[in-house]
Design a protein around this motif. Structure first.
Motif, PDB file in Angstrom:
ATOM      1  N   LEU A 213       0.872  -1.224  -0.079  1.00 10.50           N
ATOM      2  CA  LEU A 213      -0.138   0.029   0.034  1.00 10.50           C
ATOM      3  C   LEU A 213       0.970   1.174   0.036  1.00 10.50           C
ATOM      4  CD1 LEU A 213      -2.854  -0.921   2.428  1.00 10.50           C
ATOM      5  CD2 LEU A 213      -3.005  -0.419  -0.029  1.00 10.50           C
ATOM      6  N   ASP A 214       1.842   1.117   0.855  1.00 13.65           N
ATOM      7  CA  ASP A 214       2.668   2.650   0.785  1.00 13.65           C
ATOM      8  C   ASP A 214       3.463   2.779  -0.492  1.00 13.65           C
ATOM      9  OD1 ASP A 214       2.338   2.588   3.514  1.00 13.65           O
ATOM     10  OD2 ASP A 214       4.144   1.789   4.208  1.00 13.65           O
ATOM     11  N   LYS A 215       4.040   1.648  -1.140  1.00 10.07           N
ATOM     12  CA  LYS A 215       4.487   1.851  -2.348  1.00 10.07           C
ATOM     13  C   LYS A 215       3.566   2.168  -3.531  1.00 10.07           C
ATOM     14  CE  LYS A 215       8.503   0.415  -1.111  1.00 10.07           C
ATOM     15  NZ  LYS A 215       9.723   1.528  -0.683  1.00 10.07           N
ATOM     16  N   LEU A 216       2.169   1.917  -3.304  1.00 16.92           N
ATOM     17  CA  LEU A 216       1.127   2.183  -4.544  1.00 16.92           C
ATOM     18  C   LEU A 216       0.944   3.891  -4.101  1.00 16.92           C
ATOM     19  CD1 LEU A 216      -1.186  -1.040  -4.086  1.00 16.92           C
ATOM     20  CD2 LEU A 216       0.216  -0.203  -6.351  1.00 16.92           C
ATOM     21  N   LYS A 217       0.769   4.097  -2.920  1.00 19.28           N
ATOM     22  CA  LYS A 217       0.500   5.441  -2.697  1.00 19.28           C
ATOM     23  C   LYS A 217       1.723   6.427  -3.222  1.00 19.28           C
ATOM     24  CE  LYS A 217      -2.200   4.773   1.387  1.00 19.28           C
ATOM     25  NZ  LYS A 217      -2.405   5.006   3.053  1.00 19.28           N
ATOM     26  N   GLN A 218       3.040   6.040  -2.965  1.00 24.38           N
ATOM     27  CA  GLN A 218       3.974   6.689  -3.657  1.00 24.38           C
ATOM     28  C   GLN A 218       4.216   6.788  -5.194  1.00 24.38           C
ATOM     29  OE1 GLN A 218       7.945   5.084  -2.336  1.00 24.38           O
ATOM     30  NE2 GLN A 218       9.109   6.162  -3.653  1.00 24.38           N
ATOM     31  N   MET A 219       3.579   5.694  -5.781  1.00 23.77           N
ATOM     32  CA  MET A 219       3.592   5.731  -7.269  1.00 23.77           C
ATOM     33  C   MET A 219       2.320   6.783  -7.544  1.00 23.77           C
ATOM     34  SD  MET A 219       3.685   1.741  -8.162  1.00 23.77           S
ATOM     35  CE  MET A 219       3.388   1.884  -9.713  1.00 23.77           C
ATOM     36  N   GLU A 220       1.301   6.738  -6.812  1.00 26.01           N
ATOM     37  CA  GLU A 220       0.079   7.746  -7.023  1.00 26.01           C
ATOM     38  C   GLU A 220       0.577   9.165  -7.169  1.00 26.01           C
ATOM     39  OE1 GLU A 220      -4.247   9.093  -5.123  1.00 26.01           O
ATOM     40  OE2 GLU A 220      -2.811   7.482  -4.043  1.00 26.01           O
ATOM     41  N   GLN A 221       1.611   9.417  -6.119  1.00 30.09           N
ATOM     42  CA  GLN A 221       1.800  10.763  -5.862  1.00 30.09           C
ATOM     43  C   GLN A 221       2.988  11.244  -7.045  1.00 30.09           C
ATOM     44  OE1 GLN A 221       3.241  11.007  -1.900  1.00 30.09           O
ATOM     45  NE2 GLN A 221       1.371  10.650  -1.044  1.00 30.09           N
ATOM     46  N   GLU A 222       3.845  10.222  -7.348  1.00 34.84           N
ATOM     47  CA  GLU A 222       4.975  10.293  -8.146  1.00 34.84           C
ATOM     48  C   GLU A 222       4.533  10.568  -9.632  1.00 34.84           C
ATOM     49  OE1 GLU A 222       7.950   7.415  -7.797  1.00 34.84           O
ATOM     50  OE2 GLU A 222       8.647   8.329  -5.913  1.00 34.84           O
ATOM     51  N   PHE A 223       3.389   9.797 -10.154  1.00 34.86           N
ATOM     52  CA  PHE A 223       3.207   9.812 -11.426  1.00 34.86           C
ATOM     53  C   PHE A 223       1.746  10.453 -11.780  1.00 34.86           C
ATOM     54  CE2 PHE A 223       5.862   6.223 -10.948  1.00 34.86           C
ATOM     55  CZ  PHE A 223       6.879   6.586 -11.696  1.00 34.86           C
ATOM     56  N   GLY A 224       0.960  10.831 -10.544  1.00 35.69           N
ATOM     57  CA  GLY A 224      -0.259  11.743 -10.724  1.00 35.69           C
ATOM     58  C   GLY A 224      -1.287  10.736 -11.152  1.00 35.69           C
ATOM     59  N   LEU A 225      -1.222   9.450 -10.637  1.00 34.37           N
ATOM     60  CA  LEU A 225      -2.382   8.430 -11.214  1.00 34.37           C
ATOM     61  C   LEU A 225      -3.345   8.164 -10.087  1.00 34.37           C
ATOM     62  CD1 LEU A 225       0.090   5.571 -12.522  1.00 34.37           C
ATOM     63  CD2 LEU A 225      -1.079   7.516 -13.867  1.00 34.37           C
TER      64      LEU A 225
END
Length: 292
Positions: free
Chosen positions: A89-101
């Protein structure tokens, strides 16, 4: 208790979780040789099985076959790894913030990620498993010993009968020996008188010749020792426990005395009886090879 080295034993034990079957068969062998075939899952217990069997078996080649059925196989439990799920979950949230997904993660999607959920086999209680295995091996070994003892009793009766027959043969040889000397004296006297005619027979020379002959064919020592060996074997048969090697040594000594009696014999009747002795001793030795 006299025991044969051939025998068979089988026992099966089962409960709600597992079933163990033990089958063993034994044949002749000079030493104690155990061959244990068991499932890989039970390899850990092989040393314990061998130590257990040695309490029941001292000689013979014994093949032991063990089968194992585990009814709990397939009854696995689900293991949840919350630390790994949180890290996902932490990594997915990080991806959300980094790539605006958009973060479209759901519980079902998270559950499908590697190692979040895993199937784990239920652990085996080794003490309980050994208790069942030990009981099955003991009961099969006890059955093996019982069949060996039954066959051993047949062997004891057969050997006792053969030994009694040998004693009768020894009786005949001992009774016949003085008659051989008497017959030799009579024949020698007749022959000398025939050759000398009117010449007076020298009794001293005749007596010396007869003494030499009697000494040459005398088997008193051999028959006494043979009787002693027969008595020793009969007594040993009554002991019963782990006597195979001792019986074989006694049979060798008996054969040695029979050979000497045969080599000294100059009488057809004694020769035939000495051959009978050797034949019976050989049969006894064959039977002894099957005694533990």
């Amino acid at each position: 208790m006299l025991k044969s080295m051939t025998g068979f034993g089988r026992y099966e034990i089962a409960n709600e979780e597992r079933k163990i079957s033990v089958e063993m068969k034994a044949v002749n062998h000079r030493y104690c040789e155990l061959s244990v075939k068991l499932p890989k899952k039970l390899n850990f217990f092989e040393a314990g099985i061998r130590n257990l069997l040695k309490q029941y078996i001292s000689r013979g080649k014994v093949d032991v076959f063990i089968t194992y059925e585990d009814y709990t196989e397939g009854k696995a439990c689900v293991k949840y790894n919350p630390e790994l799920a949180g890290e996902y979950l932490d990594k997915l949230k990080q991806m959300e913030q980094e790539f605006g997904l958009a973060n479209d993660i759901t519980v079902s999607k998270l559950a499908r990620l590697p190692e979040v959920f895993a199937l784990e086999e239920q652990s085996v209680d080794e003490n309980e498993l050994w208790r069942l295995l030990e009981e099955a091996v003991q009961k099969a070994a006890q059955q093996l010993v019982a069949t060996r003892a039954a066959e051993g009793e047949h062997l004891r009766q057969d050997l006792s009968a053969k030994l009694d027959g040998m004693l009768s043969t020894v009786d005949f040889i001992e009774e016949r020996s003085p008659q051989i000397v008497a017959e030799y004296r009579r024949k020698l006297t007749e022959k000398v008188n025939e050759l000398l005619g009117e010449t007076k027979l020298d009794e001293g020379v005749l007596a010396t010749e007869i003494t030499v002959f009697a000494d040459r064919i005398c088997v008193d020592e051999e028959t006494v020792r043979l009787r002693a060996h027969i008595d020793n074997m009969k007594e040993t048969l009554g002991v019963g426990a782990n006597i195979g090697r001792k019986l074989d040594f006694i049979a060798q000594e008996m054969n040695r005395e029979a050979n000497t009696i045969l080599s000294k014999s100059s009488d057809l009747a004694v020769t035939n009886r000495a051959i009978d002795l050797k034949t019976e001793i050989e049969k006894i030795r064959e039977q002894i090879q099957n005694i533990e």
